[in-house]
Design an enzyme around this catalytic site. Structure first.
Site, PDB file in Angstrom:
ATOM      1  CG  PHE A  77      -1.674   1.050   1.655  1.00 29.17           C
ATOM      2  CD1 PHE A  77      -2.230   2.003   0.748  1.00 29.17           C
ATOM      3  CD2 PHE A  77      -1.731   1.660   2.950  1.00 29.17           C
ATOM      4  CE1 PHE A  77      -2.889   3.060   1.065  1.00 29.17           C
ATOM      5  CE2 PHE A  77      -2.453   2.726   3.364  1.00 29.17           C
ATOM      6  CZ  PHE A  77      -2.833   3.550   2.525  1.00 29.17           C
TER       7      PHE A  77
ATOM      8  CG  LEU B   1       5.270  -9.855  -5.314  1.00 26.38           C
ATOM      9  CD1 LEU B   1       5.088 -10.396  -6.824  1.00 26.38           C
ATOM     10  CD2 LEU B   1       4.678  -8.281  -5.699  1.00 26.38           C
TER      11      LEU B   1
ATOM     12  CB  ILE C  18      13.507  -8.624   4.108  1.00 29.54           C
ATOM     13  CG1 ILE C  18      12.055  -9.000   4.934  1.00 29.54           C
ATOM     14  CG2 ILE C  18      13.373  -7.582   2.955  1.00 29.54           C
ATOM     15  CD1 ILE C  18      11.684  -7.530   5.598  1.00 29.54           C
TER      16      ILE C  18
ATOM     17  CB  THR D 231       3.307   2.155  13.060  1.00 22.16           C
ATOM     18  OG1 THR D 231       2.252   2.458  13.692  1.00 22.16           O
ATOM     19  CG2 THR D 231       4.195   0.958  13.780  1.00 22.16           C
TER      20      THR D 231
ATOM     21  CE1 TYR E 193       2.768  -3.568  11.816  1.00 21.08           C
ATOM     22  CE2 TYR E 193       1.325  -1.900  13.037  1.00 21.08           C
ATOM     23  CZ  TYR E 193       2.425  -2.092  12.046  1.00 21.08           C
ATOM     24  OH  TYR E 193       2.667  -1.113  11.158  1.00 21.08           O
TER      25      TYR E 193
ATOM     26  CB  SER F 114       6.870  -7.039  15.317  1.00 20.24           C
ATOM     27  OG  SER F 114       6.167  -6.435  14.403  1.00 20.24           O
TER      28      SER F 114
ATOM     29  CB  ILE G 254     -18.042  -0.834  14.061  1.00 19.77           C
ATOM     30  CG1 ILE G 254     -18.540  -0.303  12.873  1.00 19.77           C
ATOM     31  CG2 ILE G 254     -17.227  -0.084  15.039  1.00 19.77           C
ATOM     32  CD1 ILE G 254     -17.441   0.142  12.191  1.00 19.77           C
TER      33      ILE G 254
HETATM   34  P1  NAD Z   1       1.242  -3.462   3.305  1.00 18.52           P
HETATM   35  O1  NAD Z   1       0.765  -4.667   4.041  1.00 18.52           O
HETATM   36  O2  NAD Z   1       0.290  -3.078   2.398  1.00 18.52           O
HETATM   37  O3  NAD Z   1       2.540  -3.811   2.290  1.00 18.52           O
HETATM   38  C1  NAD Z   1       3.825  -4.406   2.943  1.00 18.52           C
HETATM   39  C2  NAD Z   1       4.593  -5.121   1.641  1.00 18.52           C
HETATM   40  O4  NAD Z   1       5.691  -5.590   2.312  1.00 18.52           O
HETATM   41  C3  NAD Z   1       3.874  -6.018   1.008  1.00 18.52           C
HETATM   42  O5  NAD Z   1       4.312  -5.558  -0.711  1.00 18.52           O
HETATM   43  C4  NAD Z   1       4.574  -7.456   0.983  1.00 18.52           C
HETATM   44  O6  NAD Z   1       4.449  -8.113  -0.175  1.00 18.52           O
HETATM   45  C5  NAD Z   1       5.777  -6.869   1.270  1.00 18.52           C
HETATM   46  N1  NAD Z   1       6.281  -7.759   2.152  1.00 18.52           N
HETATM   47  C6  NAD Z   1       5.856  -8.642   3.400  1.00 18.52           C
HETATM   48  N2  NAD Z   1       6.710  -9.347   3.979  1.00 18.52           N
HETATM   49  C7  NAD Z   1       7.828  -9.471   3.220  1.00 18.52           C
HETATM   50  C8  NAD Z   1       8.951 -10.167   3.263  1.00 18.52           C
HETATM   51  N3  NAD Z   1       9.427 -10.935   4.281  1.00 18.52           N
HETATM   52  N4  NAD Z   1      10.120  -9.753   2.322  1.00 18.52           N
HETATM   53  C9  NAD Z   1       9.742  -8.807   1.379  1.00 18.52           C
HETATM   54  N5  NAD Z   1       8.572  -7.984   1.196  1.00 18.52           N
HETATM   55  C10 NAD Z   1       7.848  -8.454   1.907  1.00 18.52           C
HETATM   56  O7  NAD Z   1       1.883  -2.471   4.329  1.00 18.52           O
HETATM   57  P2  NAD Z   1       1.607  -0.979   4.206  1.00 18.52           P
HETATM   58  O8  NAD Z   1       0.398  -0.468   5.084  1.00 18.52           O
HETATM   59  O9  NAD Z   1       2.058  -0.309   2.818  1.00 18.52           O
HETATM   60  O10 NAD Z   1       3.054  -0.368   5.366  1.00 18.52           O
HETATM   61  C11 NAD Z   1       4.281  -0.156   4.997  1.00 18.52           C
HETATM   62  C12 NAD Z   1       5.023   0.112   6.038  1.00 18.52           C
HETATM   63  O11 NAD Z   1       4.819   1.254   6.793  1.00 18.52           O
HETATM   64  C13 NAD Z   1       5.208  -0.938   7.321  1.00 18.52           C
HETATM   65  O12 NAD Z   1       6.491  -0.989   7.680  1.00 18.52           O
HETATM   66  C14 NAD Z   1       4.152  -0.604   8.124  1.00 18.52           C
HETATM   67  O13 NAD Z   1       4.657  -0.896   9.526  1.00 18.52           O
HETATM   68  C15 NAD Z   1       4.226   1.079   8.042  1.00 18.52           C
HETATM   69  N6  NAD Z   1       3.179   1.964   8.632  1.00 18.52           N
HETATM   70  C16 NAD Z   1       1.742   1.477   7.903  1.00 18.52           C
HETATM   71  C17 NAD Z   1       0.792   2.476   8.300  1.00 18.52           C
HETATM   72  C18 NAD Z   1      -0.397   2.123   7.675  1.00 18.52           C
HETATM   73  O14 NAD Z   1      -1.387   3.058   8.170  1.00 18.52           O
HETATM   74  N7  NAD Z   1      -0.629   1.335   6.864  1.00 18.52           N
HETATM   75  C19 NAD Z   1       1.133   3.531   9.085  1.00 18.52           C
HETATM   76  C20 NAD Z   1       2.454   3.806   9.674  1.00 18.52           C
HETATM   77  C21 NAD Z   1       3.521   2.958   9.259  1.00 18.52           C
HETATM   78  P1  TYD Z   2      -7.181  -1.026  11.288  1.00 23.40           P
HETATM   79  O1  TYD Z   2      -7.288  -0.385   9.886  1.00 23.40           O
HETATM   80  O2  TYD Z   2      -6.835  -2.538  11.133  1.00 23.40           O
HETATM   81  O3  TYD Z   2      -5.631  -0.179  11.603  1.00 23.40           O
HETATM   82  P2  TYD Z   2      -4.984  -0.137  13.114  1.00 23.40           P
HETATM   83  O4  TYD Z   2      -5.390  -1.341  13.967  1.00 23.40           O
HETATM   84  O5  TYD Z   2      -3.503  -0.331  12.598  1.00 23.40           O
HETATM   85  O6  TYD Z   2      -5.069   1.118  13.726  1.00 23.40           O
HETATM   86  O7  TYD Z   2      -8.181  -0.562  12.249  1.00 23.40           O
HETATM   87  C1  TYD Z   2      -8.557   0.918  12.521  1.00 23.40           C
HETATM   88  C2  TYD Z   2      -9.404   1.056  13.591  1.00 23.40           C
HETATM   89  O8  TYD Z   2     -10.568   0.417  13.113  1.00 23.40           O
HETATM   90  C3  TYD Z   2      -9.202   0.324  14.766  1.00 23.40           C
HETATM   91  O9  TYD Z   2      -9.395   0.836  16.102  1.00 23.40           O
HETATM   92  C4  TYD Z   2      -9.525  -1.250  14.728  1.00 23.40           C
HETATM   93  C5  TYD Z   2     -10.887  -0.885  14.032  1.00 23.40           C
HETATM   94  N1  TYD Z   2     -11.636  -1.909  13.224  1.00 23.40           N
HETATM   95  C6  TYD Z   2     -12.949  -1.948  13.238  1.00 23.40           C
HETATM   96  O10 TYD Z   2     -13.661  -1.362  13.854  1.00 23.40           O
HETATM   97  N2  TYD Z   2     -13.483  -3.053  12.235  1.00 23.40           N
HETATM   98  C7  TYD Z   2     -12.780  -3.823  11.373  1.00 23.40           C
HETATM   99  O11 TYD Z   2     -13.087  -4.494  10.572  1.00 23.40           O
HETATM  100  C8  TYD Z   2     -11.109  -3.292  11.243  1.00 23.40           C
HETATM  101  C9  TYD Z   2     -10.227  -4.052  10.353  1.00 23.40           C
HETATM  102  C10 TYD Z   2     -10.695  -2.584  12.080  1.00 23.40           C
END
Ligand code: NAD
Ligand code: TYD
Length: 350
Positions: free
Chosen positions: A11, A35, A60, A131, A156, A159, A212
């Site tokens: 993403f 992937l 990785i 994060t 999560y 880690s 929710i």
């Molecule tokens: P995502 O799950 O959409 O994408 C993760 C990507 O990493 C995928 O393309 C997956 O194929 C790849 N991947 C997973 N395991 C792997 C491995 N062992 N080797 C190589 N590639 C691997 O995640 P995202 O939401 O895009 O998050 C990206 C980064 O940003 C993460 O480090 C996450 O902790 C951080 N982050 C995410 C958010 C959020 O709201 N989504 C917010 C803050 C920080």
């Molecule tokens: P999420 O998108 O999983 O992100 P994070 O847990 O990393 O913040 O969840 C966002 C918020 O929405 C969190 O408070 C959990 C809640 N949630 C629901 O209420 N229903 C759902 O189906 C999911 C996936 C999350």
């Protein structure tokens, strides 16, 4: 400059790769991704023919593969996003999160350390994308700042906290030129429909229940993904070695209010009578260890580097919903395969 971006098919990674490939034609961008279910090359289709972009499939966690890749490619910098990213999956399978998020990060740090040791002038930066969940949960008051003590609660966030500590340890011990950013919840195009916003967009489209957790009172601080990518660009190019930046949009919402806004927006876009989608809201058993509230203070990023978000939440959500409505095939593809099976398991284990 040859930059390795890990997790670029996911993403946030896909938006970072696109921004770097298009903004810096002189950089060579190598996207390394395993992937997994969350990685999708369709997210990068428009970049396939760009001369400064290359995709490498790999894990990785595989130290031998990573060491060989670094030796062959002689990267100048790393932007590390690859991770297992979904809290609910971490509750079901914590070890996978330790493997990718901790061991995978340490493998990259070791390979980068070798490059840096051999040629400190050549290896310029290890940027670790993290994060705000590492800081734990807030009550009704206060915000996370860069000096807030780590207090992760989910597998999560534990880690990710561990990986952040390793990055700082490699900076302090080996002088590896590291930077870290800790960002709030992102939303936008290419978001896998397991996270709250894309899951609910998908379910509204299909008139399915909107689950929710608890009472929907938990608060998240939402940031449009392209604004996160812009922040990564600014930090990558300007942050001091060893520094940390919080990234967030000053945009706190209770979950239930986000979903009500989404329901109203999608009533209009789908030409459904007002109130139709809200009827889909279904309160379900709360997530174990559910953090009550996250809120980021991004003052340091604004004052040091001049970054501010470019869109309001309503604008970003509007763009996001339009993207999903115009990319039905993308949604169809990612929700085929074992997606349904995963959801059945989700609801039985909680
Ligand atoms: P995502 O799950 O959409 O994408 C993760 C990507 O990493 C995928 O393309 C997956 O194929 C790849 N991947 C997973 N395991 C792997 C491995 N062992 N080797 C190589 N590639 C691997 O995640 P995202 O939401 O895009 O998050 C990206 C980064 O940003 C993460 O480090 C996450 O902790 C951080 N982050 C995410 C958010 C959020 O709201 N989504 C917010 C803050 C920080
Ligand atoms: P999420 O998108 O999983 O992100 P994070 O847990 O990393 O913040 O969840 C966002 C918020 O929405 C969190 O408070 C959990 C809640 N949630 C629901 O209420 N229903 C759902 O189906 C999911 C996936 C999350």
């Amino acid at each position: 400059m040859k930059i390795l971006i890990t997790g670029g098919a996911g993403f946030i990674g896909s938006h970072v790769v696109r921004l770097f490939v298009n903004t810096y034609p002189n950089y060579e961008i190598v996207n390394l991704d395993k992937l997994t279910y969350a990685g999708n090359l369709a997210n990068l289709k428009d970049l396939e023919t760009k001369p400064n972009y290359r995709f490498v499939k790999g894990d990785i966690v595989d130290a031998g593969f990573i060491n060989t890749l670094f030796e062959t490619e002689q990267f100048n910098a790393v932007i590390h996003l690859a991770a297992e990213s979904h809290v609910d999956r971490s509750i079901t399978n914590p070890l996978e999160f330790v493997m990718t998020n901790v061991i995978g990060t340490v493998n990259l740090l070791n390979a980068a350390r070798t490059l840096h040791k051999n040629n400190p002038e050549q290896f310029k930066r290890f940027y670790h994308v993290s994060t705000d969940e590492v800081y734990g949960a807030l009550g009704d008051e206060g915000m996370f700042v860069e000096t807030t003590a780590y207090d992760p609660h989910s597998p999560y966030s534990a880690s990710k906290a561990s990986s952040d500590h390793f990055v700082r340890a490699y900076h302090d011990t080996y002088k590896l030129p590291c930077v870290i950013s800790n960002c709030s919840n992102n939303y936008g195009p290419n978001h896998f429909p397991e996270k709250l916003i894309p899951l609910c967009i998908h379910n509204i489209q299909n008139s399915k229940p909107l689950p929710i957790y608890g009472k929907g009172e938990n608060v998240r601080d939402w940031l449009f993904v392209i604004d996160h990518a812009r922040a990564i660009d600014v930090i990558f190019h300007n942050a001091k070695e060893g520094s940390t930046y919080n990234i967030g949009g000053h945009n706190e919402w209770k979950n239930i209010d986000v979903i009500r806004l989404l329901c109203r927006m999608m009533d209009k876009k789908l030409n459904r009578p007002e109130g139709t989608n809200e009827k889909l809201i279904t309160f379900v058993t709360d997530r174990a260890g559910h953090d009550l509230r996250y809120a980021i203070d991004a003052t340091k990023l604004k004052e040091d580097l001049g970054w501010v978000p470019s869109v309001t939440f309503e604008e970003g959500l509007n763009l996001t919903v339009d993207w999903y409505l115009n990319n039905k095939e993308w949604l169809q593809n990612v929700t085929s395969g074992d997606y349904q099976h995963y959801y059945e398991q989700q609801y039985t284990h909680r």
